[in-house]
Design a protein around this motif. Structure first.
Motif, PDB file in Angstrom:
ATOM      1  N   GLU A 242      -0.346  -4.233   6.985  1.00  0.00           N
ATOM      2  CA  GLU A 242      -0.832  -3.088   6.220  1.00  0.00           C
ATOM      3  C   GLU A 242      -0.004  -1.839   6.467  1.00  0.00           C
ATOM      4  N   ASN A 243       0.296  -1.160   5.370  1.00  0.00           N
ATOM      5  CA  ASN A 243       0.974   0.135   5.395  1.00  0.00           C
ATOM      6  C   ASN A 243       0.779   0.743   4.016  1.00  0.00           C
ATOM      7  N   PRO A 244       1.159   1.997   3.804  1.00  0.00           N
ATOM      8  CA  PRO A 244       0.870   2.630   2.518  1.00  0.00           C
ATOM      9  C   PRO A 244       1.476   1.949   1.297  1.00  0.00           C
ATOM     10  N   ASP A 245       2.511   1.100   1.474  1.00  0.00           N
ATOM     11  CA  ASP A 245       3.199   0.505   0.331  1.00  0.00           C
ATOM     12  C   ASP A 245       3.000  -1.000   0.195  1.00  0.00           C
ATOM     13  N   SER A 246       2.320  -1.619   1.130  1.00  0.00           N
ATOM     14  CA  SER A 246       2.273  -3.083   1.154  1.00  0.00           C
ATOM     15  C   SER A 246       1.593  -3.685  -0.068  1.00  0.00           C
ATOM     16  N   SER A 247       0.573  -3.030  -0.598  1.00  0.00           N
ATOM     17  CA  SER A 247      -0.243  -3.647  -1.651  1.00  0.00           C
ATOM     18  C   SER A 247       0.523  -3.874  -2.948  1.00  0.00           C
ATOM     19  N   PHE A 248       1.605  -3.128  -3.197  1.00  0.00           N
ATOM     20  CA  PHE A 248       2.352  -3.291  -4.445  1.00  0.00           C
ATOM     21  C   PHE A 248       3.795  -3.721  -4.181  1.00  0.00           C
TER      22      PHE A 248
END
Length: 347
Positions: A242-248
């Motif tokens: 998890e990190n601010p950019d992982s989801s996309f």
């Protein structure tokens, strides 16, 4: 690899950028791992971002500095950037790691101090983010370094893009590439409007591409088919980190498949050519031609009953059919024989 706008203009393969962004999740070793994974997945370039929370914003928690919706809903800007940024002390080491891996190294600077820092470590070209397209003083400063610039155009209207392009050209810099971008995280393909990318190429006489925040590779492959010469995609080792950019972000197997699809699309686009291709050579005999379909005796007249246009293609071309009807057989012609001019003559 080496980024060269003139080579891309001359139809070199599409240039594919893997955007690391915050996917290192605070680990230098993971950042290095991402570089090698991107190389193995077919990326030409690894991209990072050069900023600190203080170069982007201020530490303030009033409503202006809070994100209300989207992937980062509820976040404070300063604290989000603090979690996401790539420490500057890593960046020269990451550049060296990219050189070892044999791929290019690119960064997006967000203020003049970042530009100066990147100049100090020998950056060869620059990326300008969509959100910074309106920062004309920053764009002019980057352009003054005389290096190629790839600029994303998310959220920008035509006049804003024109201002930014003119800011680069005002510094005597013509090495410009513009990327169509939907600045949403993730973006949806329905709002890509890739025809705009083509229009930017015509309007500004530059090469174009796509900075793609959507899931999957449909947008990227479609953009390539429409003339994109650069594709940028967020890249991670695993979205579970998890990190601010992982989801996309794309994982290595997804990115590799996208690269394969892009390369296949390039081959499919090919070049302008007419006539029989290599793969068609064995099938050309199955075109239609003129054949004898009923035994014809010497001196007999060719009619629609004894000659027809059928497959395969060993006889005269069908265009000669009206011409040969009514002519006389100069010898016996057995049913199933392809017709040729030496067999027939005028009565």
């Amino acid at each position: 690899m080496h980024f060269d706008i003139n080579e891309l203009k001359a139809d070199r393969n599409v240039y594919i950028i893997a955007e690391m962004s915050a996917n290192h999740a605070g680990s230098l070793e993971r950042a290095k791992e991402i570089i090698w994974a991107a190389r193995d997945a077919g990326a030409d370039c690894i991209k990072i971002q050069t900023y600190t929370p203080d170069t982007l914003t201020i530490d303030c928690n009033n409503n202006y500095f809070r994100i209300d919706d989207g992937t980062w809903a509820g976040e404070n800007l300063y604290h989000l950037y603090k979690r996401a940024y790539t420490p500057w002390e890593w960046q020269e080491e990451l550049k060296l790691e990219a050189e070892k891996a044999g791929i290019d190294f690119l960064s997006t600077p967000f203020d003049r101090t970042a530009v100066d820092f990147l100049e100090g470590i020998g950056i060869e070209f620059y990326k300008i983010a969509s959100f910074e397209l309106v920062d004309i003083p920053l764009i002019q400063y980057i352009a003054s370094k005389g290096k190629p610039i790839i600029m994303s155009t998310g959220m920008s209207d035509l006049s804003e893009i024109d201002e930014a392009v003119q800011a680069i050209r005002s510094q005597g810099n013509e090495q410009i590439a513009l990327l169509r971008c939907a600045s949403a995280y993730p973006a949806i393909t329905d709002e890509m409007n890739l025809r705009t990318m083509q229009n930017m190429a015509e309007t500004f006489s530059v090469i174009v591409g796509l900075s793609d925040h959507s899931m999957g590779s449909v947008g990227a492959v479609t953009a390539v088919a429409m003339g994109a010469k650069i594709i940028e995609k967020h890249f991670c080792i695993d979205r579970a980190i998890e990190n601010p950019d992982s989801s996309f972000s794309m994982n290595p197997s997804e990115f590799k498949q996208m690269v394969m699809d892009i390369r296949q699309a390039e081959r499919a686009i090919g070049r302008v050519t007419y006539g029989v291709t290599t793969q068609e050579k064995s099938n050309i005999v199955f075109r239609r031609s003129i054949f004898c379909v009923k035994d014809i005796k010497q001196g007999e007249i060719l009619t629609e009953e004894n000659v027809r246009i059928i497959r395969p293609g060993y006889g005269l071309k069908p265009k000669f059919y009206p011409e040969i009807l009514g002519q006389m057989a100069l010898r016996d012609i057995v049913r199933g024989t392809p017709i040729s001019f030496d067999m027939i003559g005028n009565k």
